[in-house]
Every structure is written in C-alpha cells, then in structure tokens.
Design an enzyme around this catalytic site. Structure first.
Site, mmCIF file in Angstrom:
data_model
loop_
_atom_site.group_PDB
_atom_site.id
_atom_site.type_symbol
_atom_site.label_atom_id
_atom_site.label_comp_id
_atom_site.label_asym_id
_atom_site.label_seq_id
_atom_site.Cartn_x
_atom_site.Cartn_y
_atom_site.Cartn_z
ATOM 1 N N ASP A 198 0.685 -1.173 -0.005
ATOM 2 C CA ASP A 198 -0.132 0.161 -0.068
ATOM 3 C C ASP A 198 0.888 1.266 -0.086
ATOM 4 O O ASP A 198 0.687 2.387 -0.913
ATOM 5 C CB ASP A 198 -1.093 -0.049 1.346
ATOM 6 C CG ASP A 198 -1.826 1.232 1.248
ATOM 7 O OD1 ASP A 198 -2.371 1.451 0.218
ATOM 8 O OD2 ASP A 198 -2.118 1.700 2.458
ATOM 9 N N GLY B 37 -8.920 2.933 8.831
ATOM 10 C CA GLY B 37 -10.147 2.828 9.766
ATOM 11 C C GLY B 37 -11.335 3.042 8.854
ATOM 12 O O GLY B 37 -11.316 3.745 8.047
ATOM 13 N N LYS C 113 1.171 4.622 -2.557
ATOM 14 C CA LYS C 113 1.017 5.777 -2.283
ATOM 15 C C LYS C 113 2.409 6.687 -2.366
ATOM 16 O O LYS C 113 2.150 7.830 -3.018
ATOM 17 C CB LYS C 113 0.774 5.971 -0.693
ATOM 18 C CG LYS C 113 -0.595 5.756 -0.336
ATOM 19 C CD LYS C 113 -0.823 5.420 1.205
ATOM 20 C CE LYS C 113 -2.069 4.890 1.499
ATOM 21 N NZ LYS C 113 -2.493 4.710 2.969
#
Length: 194
Positions: A8, A109, A12
C-alpha cells in the site's frame, strides 16, 4: 499483507513522488521490503539503541535520479515520526523554501476511509453537474532515472548470530572495514533468547 509488506505504501509513494518530482514514478520501480521478517528481538534491540522501528516510504531526488524505497527504518525515539502509531499516518515533506513539514492524522479505519471515498464521490458529482474537467496530473517535465537499491548509501542495522568465540567480533569488524563500512554501535548479547 498490503500494509505489513509495504505494498500500500509503495502505491502511495509512487503517486506522491510523481507529483513532487514531475516525473513518472511507477510502483514496480520502488524497492519494497515489509516488516514480516522482523522479530521481537529486533524491536527490543532498537529500543535499547533509542530507536523505534517504522515501515517508512521515502523518495528523494538527487540530480537526475530518484531514490524511492519502502522498508523498515530505525527512527530516533524523540522524533515526531517515531510517535506515529495505530491508525494514524504521517507525511514528512522537505522543500527548499519551506523546510520540513509534517502532516499527521488518521489514515486508516472505517471513518477516515468513508470520508475519503465520500469526498471523491462529491467531487466527481460536482464536476459532472457543472461540467468541470478535472485538472489531472501536472505535466511530466522530465524522466528521472531510478537509483537501484544497490547504489543507495545509508546507515543499516545488522543483527548477526555467531558462535561465542574469541576473535569473532574482530573478524566481523575486519570484513566490514575492508568494505569501507564503519560501525556506529554494537550490542553483544551472551544468550540466545527469543
């Protein structure tokens, strides 16, 4: 596995480095190493040295090349980046005129993800409704070379398991010295605890 293996973070970093350096940076060009090979002993030794271990994504331009990598890093305990925990993320940017800037906030989250998705949906809807063409990427004004990890000069953490015999540490120091590698600190343990 996308988080702990740094996948991930690679995506990015590719986006941020492309925007920062106005050169296409692809995920496959970025060195990646996750944290799954680290042990409790690595974290304990890091604390003894006064460091925290963090999975860090880093990109740096030097001349006509870019050094981009994601891997575990020892960060001094008293630094702001060492204090980032849980669902929080931080981005540190250094610029010629502005110096060092750190952006910190929830990056994981349900609520932060929902907020980001909804913001994208609202922006896309607004663009469609008002016939606004999205700005897109800035022009790619150059094609920078990617520096291979084998050419990156940095500080490294080495943990070696060796037999407890006289002269072993001296032999290790000799091998490192003959390869022009200096030693900053050494912890020598007597036991083979986990």
């Amino acid at each position: 596995s996308n988080d702990v293996e740094g996948k991930d973070a690679v995506y990015k970093l590719a986006i941020m480095a492309t925007l920062a350096f106005h050169s296409p940076i692809y995920p496959d060009d970025i060195y990646r190493e996750g944290i799954t090979k680290l042990t409790a002993r690595d974290f304990r030794y890091a604390r003894e040295f006064g460091y925290a271990i963090k999975l860090l994504a880093s990109a740096k331009k030097s001349g006509d090349s870019v050094e981009a990598r994601v891997h575990p890093v020892l960060i001094a305990d008293d630094s702001l980046l060492a204090q980032v925990r849980g669902v929080f993320n931080a981005v540190q940017v250094e610029g010629d005129l502005v110096g060092r800037i750190i952006l910190y906030g929830r990056g994981a989250g349900a609520q932060p993800t929902a907020s980001a998705v909804m913001a994208d949906i609202v922006a896309a809807s607004r663009n469609i409704m008002y016939r606004i063409k999205p700005a897109g990427l800035p022009p790619m004004v150059r094609k920078l070379k990617m520096k291979p990890m084998s050419e990156v000069e940095s500080r490294y953490y080495l943990r070696l398991n060796v037999f407890d015999q006289p002269g072993v540490l001296a032999q290790i120091a000799t091998v490192l010295g003959s390869n022009r590698i200096s030693i900053s600190q050494v912890i020598q343990k007597e036991t083979d605890e986990a």
